[in-house]
Design a protein around this motif. Structure first.
Motif, PDB file in Angstrom:
ATOM      1  N   UNK A  62       0.814  -1.224   0.000  1.00 55.20           N
ATOM      2  CA  UNK A  62       0.000   0.000   0.000  1.00 55.20           C
ATOM      3  C   UNK A  62       0.849   1.277   0.000  1.00 55.20           C
ATOM      4  N   UNK A  63       2.170   1.109   0.018  1.00 59.21           N
ATOM      5  CA  UNK A  63       3.112   2.238   0.057  1.00 59.21           C
ATOM      6  C   UNK A  63       2.958   3.071   1.327  1.00 59.21           C
ATOM      7  N   UNK A  64       2.643   2.392   2.438  1.00 56.57           N
ATOM      8  CA  UNK A  64       2.565   3.064   3.733  1.00 56.57           C
ATOM      9  C   UNK A  64       3.539   2.459   4.739  1.00 56.57           C
ATOM     10  N   UNK A  65       4.460   1.623   4.258  1.00 62.29           N
ATOM     11  CA  UNK A  65       5.459   1.019   5.140  1.00 62.29           C
ATOM     12  C   UNK A  65       6.287   2.128   5.779  1.00 62.29           C
ATOM     13  N   UNK A  66       6.511   2.001   7.071  1.00 67.07           N
ATOM     14  CA  UNK A  66       7.293   3.006   7.778  1.00 67.07           C
ATOM     15  C   UNK A  66       6.455   4.092   8.404  1.00 67.07           C
ATOM     16  N   UNK A  67       5.139   3.961   8.295  1.00 70.28           N
ATOM     17  CA  UNK A  67       4.223   4.923   8.914  1.00 70.28           C
ATOM     18  C   UNK A  67       3.429   4.161   9.973  1.00 70.28           C
ATOM     19  N   UNK A  68       3.362   4.718  11.170  1.00 72.97           N
ATOM     20  CA  UNK A  68       2.691   4.064  12.287  1.00 72.97           C
ATOM     21  C   UNK A  68       1.207   3.841  12.007  1.00 72.97           C
ATOM     22  N   UNK A  69       0.738   2.662  12.362  1.00 76.78           N
ATOM     23  CA  UNK A  69      -0.698   2.377  12.312  1.00 76.78           C
ATOM     24  C   UNK A  69      -1.435   3.134  13.408  1.00 76.78           C
ATOM     25  N   UNK A  70      -0.705   3.558  14.430  1.00 77.06           N
ATOM     26  CA  UNK A  70      -1.340   4.231  15.557  1.00 77.06           C
ATOM     27  C   UNK A  70      -1.511   5.718  15.353  1.00 77.06           C
ATOM     28  N   UNK A  71      -0.395   6.433  15.248  1.00 76.64           N
ATOM     29  CA  UNK A  71      -0.478   7.900  15.196  1.00 76.64           C
ATOM     30  C   UNK A  71      -0.154   8.498  13.830  1.00 76.64           C
ATOM     31  N   UNK A  72       0.156   7.651  12.845  1.00 74.55           N
ATOM     32  CA  UNK A  72       0.439   8.139  11.502  1.00 74.55           C
ATOM     33  C   UNK A  72       1.802   8.791  11.347  1.00 74.55           C
ATOM     34  N   UNK A  73       2.615   8.739  12.405  1.00 73.17           N
ATOM     35  CA  UNK A  73       3.953   9.328  12.360  1.00 73.17           C
ATOM     36  C   UNK A  73       4.931   8.358  11.699  1.00 73.17           C
ATOM     37  N   UNK A  74       6.032   8.884  11.141  1.00 67.07           N
ATOM     38  CA  UNK A  74       7.048   8.002  10.576  1.00 67.07           C
ATOM     39  C   UNK A  74       7.700   7.138  11.655  1.00 67.07           C
ATOM     40  N   UNK A  75       7.950   5.890  11.317  1.00 66.82           N
ATOM     41  CA  UNK A  75       8.676   4.972  12.190  1.00 66.82           C
ATOM     42  C   UNK A  75      10.146   5.125  11.833  1.00 66.82           C
ATOM     43  N   UNK A  76      10.997   5.256  12.812  1.00 67.33           N
ATOM     44  CA  UNK A  76      12.422   5.459  12.566  1.00 67.33           C
ATOM     45  C   UNK A  76      13.047   4.321  11.774  1.00 67.33           C
ATOM     46  N   UNK A  77      13.932   4.672  10.881  1.00 63.80           N
ATOM     47  CA  UNK A  77      14.606   3.679  10.045  1.00 63.80           C
ATOM     48  C   UNK A  77      15.356   2.653  10.898  1.00 63.80           C
ATOM     49  N   UNK A  78      16.023   3.114  11.950  1.00 65.70           N
ATOM     50  CA  UNK A  78      16.770   2.184  12.812  1.00 65.70           C
ATOM     51  C   UNK A  78      15.820   1.171  13.452  1.00 65.70           C
ATOM     52  N   UNK A  79      14.635   1.620  13.837  1.00 70.46           N
ATOM     53  CA  UNK A  79      13.641   0.709  14.426  1.00 70.46           C
ATOM     54  C   UNK A  79      13.187  -0.312  13.389  1.00 70.46           C
ATOM     55  N   UNK A  80      12.963   0.129  12.162  1.00 67.14           N
ATOM     56  CA  UNK A  80      12.552  -0.791  11.093  1.00 67.14           C
ATOM     57  C   UNK A  80      13.670  -1.775  10.747  1.00 67.14           C
TER      58      UNK A  80
END
Length: 127
Positions: A89-107
């Motif tokens: 869906x091209x939404x990888x890296x975006x939180x399902x919770x708050x819509x904020x970007x998920x940090x690359x290091x976390x991913x």
């Protein structure tokens, strides 16, 4: 080609993550299949052998442990499936919770992550 949702995730990174997720999913399924086969083998081997309370206790403890690992693996497979869906869906890296970007290091550490570290920490504090 669609652009990743936030600038820290280029297409090559997302493609690598997709491959990691697919391999991890395959490994978790194989591990579950192997554990099930091992349990069947142990039950067949025990067959009609006399058992004592210690054997039964050990077997029950091992079974409870195996069930906990299986439950964890099933949750992780569901998270992997969600992350793969987000890639599609091209939404990888975006939180399902708050819509904020998920940090690359976390991913990189947890490729199936669908929440930010801050969200996970907040959830842990609520427990």
């Amino acid at each position: 080609m669609n652009q990743p949702i936030h600038e820290n995730l280029d297409e090559a990174f997302v493609a690598r993550q997709r491959e990691r997720l697919l391999k991890l999913r395959e490994q978790l399924i194989a591990d579950g299949d192997a554990a099930g086969a091992e349990e069947n083998t142990l039950q067949i081997a025990a067959g009609d052998e006399p058992r004592d309370a210690v054997d039964d206790g050990n077997r029950l403890e091992q079974q409870a442990n195996d069930e906990a690992v299986l439950a964890h693996d099933l949750e992780r497979i569901a998270a992997i499936d969600r992350a793969l869906e987000k890639i599609q869906d091209h939404t990888y890296g975006v939180s399902d919770g708050n819509g904020e970007p998920i940090g690359r290091a976390h991913l990189e550490a947890v490729p199936e992550a669908v929440f930010t570290v801050d969200e996970l920490n907040a959830k842990a504090r609520q427990r």
